[in-house]
Design an enzyme around this catalytic site. Sequence first.
Site, short mmCIF file in Angstrom:
data_model
loop_
_atom_site.label_atom_id
_atom_site.label_comp_id
_atom_site.label_asym_id
_atom_site.label_seq_id
_atom_site.Cartn_x
_atom_site.Cartn_y
_atom_site.Cartn_z
N GLY A 167 5.51 4.74 -2.84
CA GLY A 167 6.92 4.80 -3.26
C GLY A 167 7.44 3.43 -3.63
O GLY A 167 8.13 3.26 -4.65
N HIS A 178 0.85 -1.20 0.00
CA HIS A 178 0.00 0.00 0.00
C HIS A 178 0.88 1.25 0.00
O HIS A 178 0.40 2.36 0.16
CB HIS A 178 -0.91 0.01 1.24
N PHE A 183 11.71 8.28 -1.94
CA PHE A 183 10.69 8.32 -0.90
C PHE A 183 11.36 8.01 0.45
O PHE A 183 12.57 7.73 0.51
CB PHE A 183 9.56 7.32 -1.20
N GLY A 184 10.54 8.07 1.50
CA GLY A 184 10.98 7.66 2.83
C GLY A 184 12.26 8.36 3.26
O GLY A 184 12.38 9.59 3.22
N TYR A 185 13.26 7.57 3.66
CA TYR A 185 14.51 8.07 4.22
C TYR A 185 15.58 8.32 3.16
O TYR A 185 16.75 8.50 3.51
CB TYR A 185 15.04 7.07 5.25
N ASP A 186 15.21 8.31 1.89
CA ASP A 186 16.20 8.48 0.82
C ASP A 186 17.12 9.69 1.00
O ASP A 186 18.32 9.60 0.73
CB ASP A 186 15.52 8.56 -0.55
N ARG A 210 16.56 -2.78 -2.76
CA ARG A 210 15.40 -3.39 -3.44
C ARG A 210 15.83 -3.97 -4.79
O ARG A 210 15.41 -5.06 -5.17
CB ARG A 210 14.33 -2.30 -3.61
N ASP A 240 9.44 -6.10 2.32
CA ASP A 240 9.53 -5.52 3.66
C ASP A 240 10.94 -4.97 3.79
O ASP A 240 11.91 -5.67 3.48
CB ASP A 240 9.23 -6.53 4.77
P1 IMP Z 1 7.57 -1.49 5.50
O1 IMP Z 1 8.45 -2.42 4.73
O2 IMP Z 1 6.31 -1.19 4.77
O3 IMP Z 1 7.36 -1.93 6.90
O4 IMP Z 1 8.26 -0.07 5.57
C1 IMP Z 1 9.59 0.14 5.28
C2 IMP Z 1 9.93 1.60 5.45
O5 IMP Z 1 11.33 1.71 5.25
C3 IMP Z 1 9.29 2.50 4.40
O6 IMP Z 1 8.12 3.10 4.84
C4 IMP Z 1 10.37 3.54 4.17
O7 IMP Z 1 10.21 4.56 5.09
C5 IMP Z 1 11.66 2.85 4.50
N1 IMP Z 1 12.29 2.46 3.26
C6 IMP Z 1 12.34 1.23 2.70
N2 IMP Z 1 12.97 1.26 1.53
C7 IMP Z 1 13.33 2.54 1.33
C8 IMP Z 1 14.00 3.20 0.26
O8 IMP Z 1 14.36 2.63 -0.77
N3 IMP Z 1 14.19 4.50 0.44
C9 IMP Z 1 13.80 5.19 1.54
N4 IMP Z 1 13.14 4.64 2.54
C10 IMP Z 1 12.90 3.31 2.43
#
Ligand code: IMP
Length: 214
Positions: free
Chosen positions: A17, A14, A163-166, A200, A74
């Site tokens: 990113g 869901h 996205f996220g912590y990039d 990834r 994950d």
């Molecule tokens: P989950 O796998 O959905 O529990 O969440 C993993 C979390 O790790 C994401 O919401 C991102 O915040 C972070 N994350 C995972 N992969 C990346 C990435 O490629 N770039 C930045 N943040 C990431």
Amino acid sequence: MRKLDDKTLVVASHNAGKIREIRDLIGPLGFEAKSAADLNFVEPEETGTTFEENATIKALASARASGLPALSDDSGLAIDALDGAPGVYTANWAEREDGSRDFAMAMEKVEMALKEKGAVTPESRTARFVSVLCLAWPDGHVELFRGEVEGQVVWPPRGTSGFGYDPVFQPNGYDTTFGEMTAEEKHGWKPGDASALSHRARAFKLFAETCLGA
Ligand code: IMP
């Protein structure tokens, strides 16, 4: 190892990113992919304590709900000075009380935790992004693939891509963060290409070699 014969699968996520990145990776291989979000599937609770357990929970939920093979991811950021945190709780660190996610706040939290530990030099801020992909079939069979990329946490955040912590993660050997890279640079992966950069893309490469013979 079970091969994937179908060219249709569900991206068991869901997270917009991640869905975009997984589509970038599977698209060139001719896959049609709907996401769990497109299909309005309920987001399963991630009750596991490892990336592998949570990836399996997500992929099996989508495979069973759709009757199609489902691919989940994950992932998270494991920081050495924080004993591997936020790790499997990487998404939780971004959660606000109203349930929304705020990654600017999450990156601040990471920075505060590192400062509290006195981790201010680049050598003391080593970290890795981890991605575990799970491919699950409706009959319950699963295959798991783990990819990792080593780097360091930088401050202040740099770049607005991804996205996220990039914006706070700089992979070893680069002077740009993932937030400053194009998607192609961050993945560093093309079908048939030996190299991959992001966690990834590295996990995806294993998946493609194992399940697709790519
Ligand atoms: P989950 O796998 O959905 O529990 O969440 C993993 C979390 O790790 C994401 O919401 C991102 O915040 C972070 N994350 C995972 N992969 C990346 C990435 O490629 N770039 C930045 N943040 C990431």
